[in-house]
Design a protein around this motif. Structure first.
Motif, PDB file in Angstrom:
ATOM      1  N   LEU A 190       0.831  -1.203   0.000  1.00 26.70           N
ATOM      2  CA  LEU A 190       0.000   0.000   0.000  1.00 26.70           C
ATOM      3  C   LEU A 190       0.866   1.254   0.000  1.00 26.70           C
ATOM      4  O   LEU A 190       0.613   2.195  -0.763  1.00 26.70           O
ATOM      5  N   ALA A 191       1.879   1.273   0.843  1.00 28.05           N
ATOM      6  CA  ALA A 191       2.743   2.450   0.951  1.00 28.05           C
ATOM      7  C   ALA A 191       3.471   2.731  -0.358  1.00 28.05           C
ATOM      8  O   ALA A 191       3.675   3.898  -0.731  1.00 28.05           O
ATOM      9  N   ALA A 192       3.835   1.665  -1.070  1.00 30.08           N
ATOM     10  CA  ALA A 192       4.571   1.816  -2.326  1.00 30.08           C
ATOM     11  C   ALA A 192       3.659   1.986  -3.533  1.00 30.08           C
ATOM     12  O   ALA A 192       4.138   2.235  -4.642  1.00 30.08           O
ATOM     13  N   GLY A 193       2.347   1.839  -3.323  1.00 31.49           N
ATOM     14  CA  GLY A 193       1.430   1.898  -4.452  1.00 31.49           C
ATOM     15  C   GLY A 193       1.632   0.749  -5.412  1.00 31.49           C
ATOM     16  O   GLY A 193       1.448   0.896  -6.629  1.00 31.49           O
ATOM     17  N   ASP A 194       2.000  -0.399  -4.871  1.00 33.44           N
ATOM     18  CA  ASP A 194       2.271  -1.582  -5.700  1.00 33.44           C
ATOM     19  C   ASP A 194       0.959  -2.321  -5.959  1.00 33.44           C
ATOM     20  O   ASP A 194       0.688  -3.377  -5.381  1.00 33.44           O
ATOM     21  N   TRP A 195       0.145  -1.758  -6.826  1.00 33.94           N
ATOM     22  CA  TRP A 195      -1.179  -2.315  -7.076  1.00 33.94           C
ATOM     23  C   TRP A 195      -1.113  -3.644  -7.820  1.00 33.94           C
ATOM     24  O   TRP A 195      -1.983  -4.491  -7.654  1.00 33.94           O
ATOM     25  N   GLU A 196      -0.070  -3.827  -8.624  1.00 34.98           N
ATOM     26  CA  GLU A 196       0.082  -5.097  -9.328  1.00 34.98           C
ATOM     27  C   GLU A 196       0.289  -6.244  -8.338  1.00 34.98           C
ATOM     28  O   GLU A 196      -0.260  -7.334  -8.521  1.00 34.98           O
ATOM     29  N   ARG A 197       1.057  -5.994  -7.294  1.00 32.85           N
ATOM     30  CA  ARG A 197       1.256  -7.043  -6.289  1.00 32.85           C
ATOM     31  C   ARG A 197      -0.068  -7.394  -5.619  1.00 32.85           C
ATOM     32  O   ARG A 197      -0.368  -8.568  -5.379  1.00 32.85           O
ATOM     33  N   ILE A 198      -0.860  -6.387  -5.311  1.00 29.86           N
ATOM     34  CA  ILE A 198      -2.145  -6.643  -4.665  1.00 29.86           C
ATOM     35  C   ILE A 198      -3.079  -7.396  -5.609  1.00 29.86           C
ATOM     36  O   ILE A 198      -3.797  -8.308  -5.184  1.00 29.86           O
ATOM     37  N   THR A 199      -3.056  -7.056  -6.899  1.00 30.11           N
ATOM     38  CA  THR A 199      -3.858  -7.804  -7.868  1.00 30.11           C
ATOM     39  C   THR A 199      -3.421  -9.263  -7.904  1.00 30.11           C
ATOM     40  O   THR A 199      -4.256 -10.175  -7.961  1.00 30.11           O
ATOM     41  N   GLN A 200      -2.117  -9.495  -7.854  1.00 29.93           N
ATOM     42  CA  GLN A 200      -1.603 -10.869  -7.860  1.00 29.93           C
ATOM     43  C   GLN A 200      -2.046 -11.627  -6.612  1.00 29.93           C
ATOM     44  O   GLN A 200      -2.437 -12.799  -6.691  1.00 29.93           O
ATOM     45  N   LEU A 201      -1.991 -10.966  -5.455  1.00 31.26           N
ATOM     46  CA  LEU A 201      -2.439 -11.602  -4.222  1.00 31.26           C
ATOM     47  C   LEU A 201      -3.933 -11.904  -4.277  1.00 31.26           C
ATOM     48  O   LEU A 201      -4.387 -12.967  -3.841  1.00 31.26           O
ATOM     49  N   ALA A 202      -4.696 -10.968  -4.822  1.00 28.51           N
ATOM     50  CA  ALA A 202      -6.140 -11.175  -4.955  1.00 28.51           C
ATOM     51  C   ALA A 202      -6.437 -12.327  -5.907  1.00 28.51           C
ATOM     52  O   ALA A 202      -7.314 -13.168  -5.637  1.00 28.51           O
ATOM     53  N   ARG A 203      -5.707 -12.368  -7.004  1.00 25.45           N
ATOM     54  CA  ARG A 203      -5.917 -13.444  -7.973  1.00 25.45           C
ATOM     55  C   ARG A 203      -5.562 -14.806  -7.357  1.00 25.45           C
ATOM     56  O   ARG A 203      -6.269 -15.791  -7.579  1.00 25.45           O
ATOM     57  N   GLY A 204      -4.485 -14.842  -6.597  1.00 31.28           N
ATOM     58  CA  GLY A 204      -4.109 -16.081  -5.938  1.00 31.28           C
ATOM     59  C   GLY A 204      -5.155 -16.551  -4.948  1.00 31.28           C
ATOM     60  O   GLY A 204      -5.491 -17.737  -4.878  1.00 31.28           O
ATOM     61  N   ALA A 205      -5.716 -15.617  -4.179  1.00 34.87           N
ATOM     62  CA  ALA A 205      -6.765 -15.967  -3.214  1.00 34.87           C
ATOM     63  C   ALA A 205      -8.027 -16.438  -3.925  1.00 34.87           C
ATOM     64  O   ALA A 205      -8.690 -17.377  -3.489  1.00 34.87           O
ATOM     65  N   THR A 206      -8.346 -15.766  -5.034  1.00 37.53           N
ATOM     66  CA  THR A 206      -9.523 -16.166  -5.798  1.00 37.53           C
ATOM     67  C   THR A 206      -9.381 -17.583  -6.336  1.00 37.53           C
ATOM     68  O   THR A 206     -10.329 -18.384  -6.323  1.00 37.53           O
ATOM     69  N   GLU A 207      -8.184 -17.906  -6.803  1.00 34.32           N
ATOM     70  CA  GLU A 207      -7.929 -19.245  -7.320  1.00 34.32           C
ATOM     71  C   GLU A 207      -7.999 -20.288  -6.208  1.00 34.32           C
ATOM     72  O   GLU A 207      -8.549 -21.382  -6.404  1.00 34.32           O
ATOM     73  N   LEU A 208      -7.472 -19.962  -5.041  1.00 33.51           N
ATOM     74  CA  LEU A 208      -7.559 -20.882  -3.909  1.00 33.51           C
ATOM     75  C   LEU A 208      -9.016 -21.113  -3.514  1.00 33.51           C
ATOM     76  O   LEU A 208      -9.427 -22.253  -3.251  1.00 33.51           O
ATOM     77  N   ALA A 209      -9.790 -20.052  -3.497  1.00 34.03           N
ATOM     78  CA  ALA A 209     -11.191 -20.170  -3.108  1.00 34.03           C
ATOM     79  C   ALA A 209     -11.981 -20.995  -4.115  1.00 34.03           C
ATOM     80  O   ALA A 209     -12.920 -21.714  -3.744  1.00 34.03           O
ATOM     81  N   ALA A 210     -11.591 -20.911  -5.359  1.00 33.79           N
ATOM     82  CA  ALA A 210     -12.307 -21.649  -6.406  1.00 33.79           C
ATOM     83  C   ALA A 210     -11.931 -23.127  -6.416  1.00 33.79           C
ATOM     84  O   ALA A 210     -12.689 -23.975  -6.910  1.00 33.79           O
ATOM     85  N   GLY A 211     -10.759 -23.425  -5.852  1.00 35.27           N
ATOM     86  CA  GLY A 211     -10.265 -24.796  -5.889  1.00 35.27           C
ATOM     87  C   GLY A 211     -10.810 -25.656  -4.809  1.00 35.27           C
ATOM     88  O   GLY A 211     -10.634 -26.860  -4.777  1.00 35.27           O
TER      89      GLY A 211
END
Length: 211
Positions: A190-211
């Protein structure tokens, strides 16, 4: 959502990011990053002075995001989060006065519980979806399994100790509707504005939830 007590929230994601923001300017790009990763809900907690302004920013700029106010612990906070634009609220626990306030305001609410007695009390008040918090300290997976037998009509959102390592185990339980976690929005990203990292974390969680 038009009722105070709900079992099937309007959002699709079974993973709820628990977010502490120190800068309201981060709120909108964060919401977009989560959406890109497949998460259409966010819990912005009232743990910082930036919380209400952050909720207001997302409510105005990202209407497709289901916006929850977290750490709502006082009656006076109910109207404040509604005015800011939150569409539902969550708490680490709940008092009868707080329950009366959210019902009067018709704000969908997920009360926090930790013991079977608290679960039974909130069920009597009409709630069928509750936040088990802190989940790990309350017994985690074992506690949820134990609660499922005598209280099969109650669903939970465990929060506190949920991680990518145990997310699938929590979501496999029949009485778990969704799970909340703070790992999706690390402070340094958040402090670095690294939105791509957050998207990657969100995508990973979404995939785990779907599995």
């Amino acid at each position: 959502m038009t009722t105070t007590c709900f079992t099937r929230p309007a959002f699709k994601s079974r993973v709820v990011p628990v977010i502490v923001l120190s800068d309201p300017a981060h709120a909108v790009p964060l919401a977009h990053a989560l959406l890109e990763g497949g998460i259409d809900v966010m819990e912005i907690t009232l743990r910082s002075d930036a919380a209400l302004a952050s909720i207001e920013a997302v409510a105005k700029a990202v209407p497709q995001m289901h916006l929850g106010a977290g750490t709502v612990t006082r009656v006076a906070e109910v109207q404040r989060v509604i005015d800011a634009g939150a569409t539902f609220a969550l708490s680490p626990g709940a008092t009868d006065a707080l329950v009366e306030a959210v019902k009067a305001a018709r704000l969908p609410f997920i009360p926090g519980v930790m013991t079977p007695g608290e679960v039974m009390h909130r069920r009597e008040q009409g709630f069928s979806l509750m936040k088990l918090f802190p989940a790990q300290q309350a017994g985690g997976l074992g506690m949820l399994k134990a609660l499922g037998a005598p209280l099969p009509d109650v669903m939970f959102c465990p929060t506190g100790g949920v991680s990518p390592e145990n997310l699938k185990d929590f979501l496999k339980l029949p009485n778990v509707a969704m799970a909340g976690g703070s790992w999706l929005t690390p402070a340094e990203a958040l402090a670095a504005g690294d939105w791509e990292r957050i998207t990657q974390l969100a995508r990973g969680a979404t995939e785990l939830a779907a599995g």
